[in-house]
Design a protein around this motif. Structure first.
Motif, PDB file in Angstrom:
ATOM      1  N   PRO A 142      61.737  32.653 -23.801  1.00  0.00           N
ATOM      2  CA  PRO A 142      61.180  31.872 -22.420  1.00  0.00           C
ATOM      3  C   PRO A 142      59.776  31.218 -22.620  1.00  0.00           C
ATOM      4  O   PRO A 142      59.555  30.693 -21.645  1.00  0.00           O
ATOM      5  CB  PRO A 142      61.284  32.610 -21.395  1.00  0.00           C
ATOM      6  CG  PRO A 142      61.236  34.052 -21.923  1.00  0.00           C
ATOM      7  CD  PRO A 142      61.977  33.917 -23.352  1.00  0.00           C
ATOM      8  N   LEU A 143      58.992  31.983 -23.570  1.00  0.00           N
ATOM      9  CA  LEU A 143      57.523  31.739 -23.383  1.00  0.00           C
ATOM     10  C   LEU A 143      57.213  30.653 -24.325  1.00  0.00           C
ATOM     11  O   LEU A 143      57.699  30.825 -25.431  1.00  0.00           O
ATOM     12  CB  LEU A 143      56.901  32.923 -23.555  1.00  0.00           C
ATOM     13  CG  LEU A 143      57.120  34.295 -22.745  1.00  0.00           C
ATOM     14  CD1 LEU A 143      56.304  35.350 -22.913  1.00  0.00           C
ATOM     15  CD2 LEU A 143      56.951  33.826 -21.056  1.00  0.00           C
ATOM     16  N   THR A 144      56.386  29.777 -24.232  1.00  0.00           N
ATOM     17  CA  THR A 144      55.494  28.899 -24.929  1.00  0.00           C
ATOM     18  C   THR A 144      54.712  29.807 -26.165  1.00  0.00           C
ATOM     19  O   THR A 144      54.104  30.858 -25.928  1.00  0.00           O
ATOM     20  CB  THR A 144      54.565  27.919 -24.390  1.00  0.00           C
ATOM     21  OG1 THR A 144      53.662  28.420 -23.730  1.00  0.00           O
ATOM     22  CG2 THR A 144      55.580  27.257 -23.349  1.00  0.00           C
ATOM     23  N   LYS A 145      54.312  28.961 -26.958  1.00  0.00           N
ATOM     24  CA  LYS A 145      53.329  29.581 -28.020  1.00  0.00           C
ATOM     25  C   LYS A 145      51.948  29.874 -27.438  1.00  0.00           C
ATOM     26  O   LYS A 145      51.306  30.973 -27.747  1.00  0.00           O
ATOM     27  CB  LYS A 145      52.952  28.644 -29.365  1.00  0.00           C
ATOM     28  CG  LYS A 145      54.100  28.339 -30.206  1.00  0.00           C
ATOM     29  CD  LYS A 145      53.803  27.491 -31.434  1.00  0.00           C
ATOM     30  CE  LYS A 145      55.239  27.623 -32.302  1.00  0.00           C
ATOM     31  NZ  LYS A 145      54.661  26.713 -33.675  1.00  0.00           N
ATOM     32  N   ARG A 146      51.385  29.251 -26.451  1.00  0.00           N
ATOM     33  CA  ARG A 146      50.200  29.468 -25.655  1.00  0.00           C
ATOM     34  C   ARG A 146      50.406  30.729 -24.914  1.00  0.00           C
ATOM     35  O   ARG A 146      49.538  31.569 -24.813  1.00  0.00           O
ATOM     36  CB  ARG A 146      49.576  28.196 -24.956  1.00  0.00           C
ATOM     37  CG  ARG A 146      48.525  28.350 -24.184  1.00  0.00           C
ATOM     38  CD  ARG A 146      47.317  28.895 -25.236  1.00  0.00           C
ATOM     39  NE  ARG A 146      46.625  27.698 -25.577  1.00  0.00           N
ATOM     40  CZ  ARG A 146      45.658  27.737 -26.345  1.00  0.00           C
ATOM     41  NH1 ARG A 146      45.148  28.917 -26.790  1.00  0.00           N
ATOM     42  NH2 ARG A 146      44.848  26.620 -26.934  1.00  0.00           N
ATOM     43  N   GLU A 147      51.546  30.821 -24.106  1.00  0.00           N
ATOM     44  CA  GLU A 147      51.830  31.829 -23.193  1.00  0.00           C
ATOM     45  C   GLU A 147      51.868  33.237 -24.077  1.00  0.00           C
ATOM     46  O   GLU A 147      51.262  34.343 -23.768  1.00  0.00           O
ATOM     47  CB  GLU A 147      52.979  31.706 -22.472  1.00  0.00           C
ATOM     48  CG  GLU A 147      52.841  30.590 -21.400  1.00  0.00           C
ATOM     49  CD  GLU A 147      54.141  30.187 -20.711  1.00  0.00           C
ATOM     50  OE1 GLU A 147      54.227  29.541 -19.596  1.00  0.00           O
ATOM     51  OE2 GLU A 147      55.249  30.350 -21.311  1.00  0.00           O
ATOM     52  N   ARG A 183      56.569  35.530 -14.137  1.00  0.00           N
ATOM     53  CA  ARG A 183      57.897  34.641 -13.560  1.00  0.00           C
ATOM     54  C   ARG A 183      58.932  34.327 -14.641  1.00  0.00           C
ATOM     55  O   ARG A 183      60.081  34.863 -14.403  1.00  0.00           O
ATOM     56  CB  ARG A 183      57.242  33.391 -13.165  1.00  0.00           C
ATOM     57  CG  ARG A 183      58.559  32.727 -12.438  1.00  0.00           C
ATOM     58  CD  ARG A 183      58.073  31.225 -11.895  1.00  0.00           C
ATOM     59  NE  ARG A 183      57.875  30.035 -12.883  1.00  0.00           N
ATOM     60  CZ  ARG A 183      56.515  29.857 -13.336  1.00  0.00           C
ATOM     61  NH1 ARG A 183      55.717  30.425 -12.785  1.00  0.00           N
ATOM     62  NH2 ARG A 183      56.518  28.774 -14.308  1.00  0.00           N
ATOM     63  N   LYS A 184      58.617  34.141 -15.729  1.00  0.00           N
ATOM     64  CA  LYS A 184      59.366  33.626 -16.886  1.00  0.00           C
ATOM     65  C   LYS A 184      60.164  34.876 -17.460  1.00  0.00           C
ATOM     66  O   LYS A 184      61.366  34.913 -17.631  1.00  0.00           O
ATOM     67  CB  LYS A 184      58.908  32.977 -17.884  1.00  0.00           C
ATOM     68  CG  LYS A 184      58.404  31.377 -17.553  1.00  0.00           C
ATOM     69  CD  LYS A 184      57.904  30.710 -18.820  1.00  0.00           C
ATOM     70  CE  LYS A 184      57.560  29.194 -18.522  1.00  0.00           C
ATOM     71  NZ  LYS A 184      57.064  28.615 -19.637  1.00  0.00           N
ATOM     72  N   THR A 185      59.473  36.114 -17.366  1.00  0.00           N
ATOM     73  CA  THR A 185      60.064  37.122 -17.853  1.00  0.00           C
ATOM     74  C   THR A 185      60.753  38.072 -16.909  1.00  0.00           C
ATOM     75  O   THR A 185      61.316  39.104 -17.194  1.00  0.00           O
ATOM     76  CB  THR A 185      59.085  38.105 -18.494  1.00  0.00           C
ATOM     77  OG1 THR A 185      57.917  38.370 -17.618  1.00  0.00           O
ATOM     78  CG2 THR A 185      58.377  37.434 -19.850  1.00  0.00           C
ATOM     79  N   GLY A 186      60.452  37.712 -15.697  1.00  0.00           N
ATOM     80  CA  GLY A 186      61.434  38.419 -14.584  1.00  0.00           C
ATOM     81  C   GLY A 186      60.579  39.763 -14.220  1.00  0.00           C
ATOM     82  O   GLY A 186      61.163  40.625 -13.768  1.00  0.00           O
ATOM     83  N   ALA A 187      59.229  39.728 -14.348  1.00  0.00           N
ATOM     84  CA  ALA A 187      58.393  40.967 -14.175  1.00  0.00           C
ATOM     85  C   ALA A 187      57.904  40.992 -12.933  1.00  0.00           C
ATOM     86  O   ALA A 187      57.799  39.793 -11.975  1.00  0.00           O
ATOM     87  CB  ALA A 187      57.401  41.160 -15.527  1.00  0.00           C
ATOM     88  N   ARG A 188      57.434  42.132 -12.615  1.00  0.00           N
ATOM     89  CA  ARG A 188      56.711  42.209 -11.203  1.00  0.00           C
ATOM     90  C   ARG A 188      55.257  42.071 -11.333  1.00  0.00           C
ATOM     91  O   ARG A 188      54.675  41.615 -10.373  1.00  0.00           O
ATOM     92  CB  ARG A 188      57.042  44.033 -10.778  1.00  0.00           C
ATOM     93  CG  ARG A 188      58.400  44.358 -10.670  1.00  0.00           C
ATOM     94  CD  ARG A 188      58.810  45.897  -9.868  1.00  0.00           C
ATOM     95  NE  ARG A 188      58.103  46.795 -10.882  1.00  0.00           N
ATOM     96  CZ  ARG A 188      58.587  47.095 -11.879  1.00  0.00           C
ATOM     97  NH1 ARG A 188      59.693  46.844 -12.236  1.00  0.00           N
ATOM     98  NH2 ARG A 188      58.007  48.156 -12.883  1.00  0.00           N
ATOM     99  N   ASN A 189      54.783  42.333 -12.505  1.00  0.00           N
ATOM    100  CA  ASN A 189      53.337  42.115 -12.435  1.00  0.00           C
ATOM    101  C   ASN A 189      52.980  41.931 -14.214  1.00  0.00           C
ATOM    102  O   ASN A 189      53.904  41.867 -14.715  1.00  0.00           O
ATOM    103  CB  ASN A 189      52.526  43.424 -12.003  1.00  0.00           C
ATOM    104  CG  ASN A 189      53.058  44.476 -12.368  1.00  0.00           C
ATOM    105  OD1 ASN A 189      53.215  44.911 -13.678  1.00  0.00           O
ATOM    106  ND2 ASN A 189      53.281  45.541 -11.440  1.00  0.00           N
ATOM    107  N   LYS A 190      51.572  42.057 -14.360  1.00  0.00           N
ATOM    108  CA  LYS A 190      51.379  41.598 -15.841  1.00  0.00           C
ATOM    109  C   LYS A 190      51.786  42.857 -16.568  1.00  0.00           C
ATOM    110  O   LYS A 190      52.187  42.700 -17.678  1.00  0.00           O
ATOM    111  CB  LYS A 190      49.774  41.617 -15.911  1.00  0.00           C
ATOM    112  CG  LYS A 190      49.157  41.347 -17.150  1.00  0.00           C
ATOM    113  CD  LYS A 190      47.657  41.052 -17.171  1.00  0.00           C
ATOM    114  CE  LYS A 190      46.989  42.554 -17.219  1.00  0.00           C
ATOM    115  NZ  LYS A 190      45.471  42.422 -17.518  1.00  0.00           N
TER     116      LYS A 190
END
Length: 203
Positions: A142-147, A183-190
């Motif tokens: 789900p993540l871009t290279k920059r992300e 948001r993309k990883t479905g996580a609660r926080n960093k």
């Protein structure tokens, strides 16, 4: 005779696997931990390199890329066959991007690895069929290279300001990236996003 360089950080497992492979009459086997892999590749000049994607320092994919770009004595590139797990699709994706041409499930029997070694040494690609689902998940990363760049630095302990400085971004932009990653990883926080991504092998 096929010259094989086995790269694995766990000394006991590496030695045992090298000993098993060396029983084959058509294989000449050398082994090394990740830290000495590039130097060992230059001295051994193998026909292919078998590399375990998990390493003690946690940065196996960077030296994996270096192995791919190191020329052998004949002036050709050393083919890479990696030992991987379907439950860490990120590592499969990153190994594919690094130029690996063979993929064997770490849970497979030794005969599966021998088949992969011989096929890759003959110039063919090899993918263990049990890794199919892992590759399917890898294609949905789900993540871009920059992300991924932002997340990798965050996983290494860098602050938002440090990430911004190293990637030449504004602090606000880094925070926006972290929000998107969460948001993309479905996580609660960093912290949760880092945990999920490490588990999947994305960073």
């Amino acid at each position: 005779m096929i010259r094989v360089l086995l790269v694995h950080d766990a000394c006991l497992l590496r030695s045992a696997l090298a000993e098993r492979l060396a029983r084959e009459p058509d294989l000449e086997v050398f082994h090394t931990p990740w830290g000495a892999a590039r130097r060992r590749l230059g001295s051994v000049r193998p026909d292919l390199c078998v590399a375990d994607l998990d390493c003690e320092t946690g940065y196996a994919l960077a030296p994996l890329g270096e192995l791919k770009t190191t020329a052998t004595g004949s002036g050709t590139r050393c083919p890479l066959l990696v030992l991987a797990s379907a439950h860490r699709p990120g590592l499969l994706r990153r190994a594919l991007d690094a130029g690996a041409v063979g993929f064997v499930d770490k849970a497979s029997v030794p005969e599966q690895l021998l088949t992969g070694i011989r096929q890759v040494a003959s110039g063919l690609r090899y993918v263990d069929e049990s890794l199919g689902f892992g590759f399917l998940k890898a294609s949905q990363m789900p993540l871009t290279k920059r992300e991924l760049s932002v997340l990798s630095l965050a996983a290494g302990g860098a602050s938002v300001a440090e990430i911004a400085n190293r990637l030449h971004l504004s602090i606000g932009t880094v925070r926006n990236y972290m929000a998107a990653i969460t948001r993309k990883t479905g996580a609660r926080n960093k912290v949760d996003a880092i945990r999920i991504s490490l588990g999947e092998g994305w960073v």
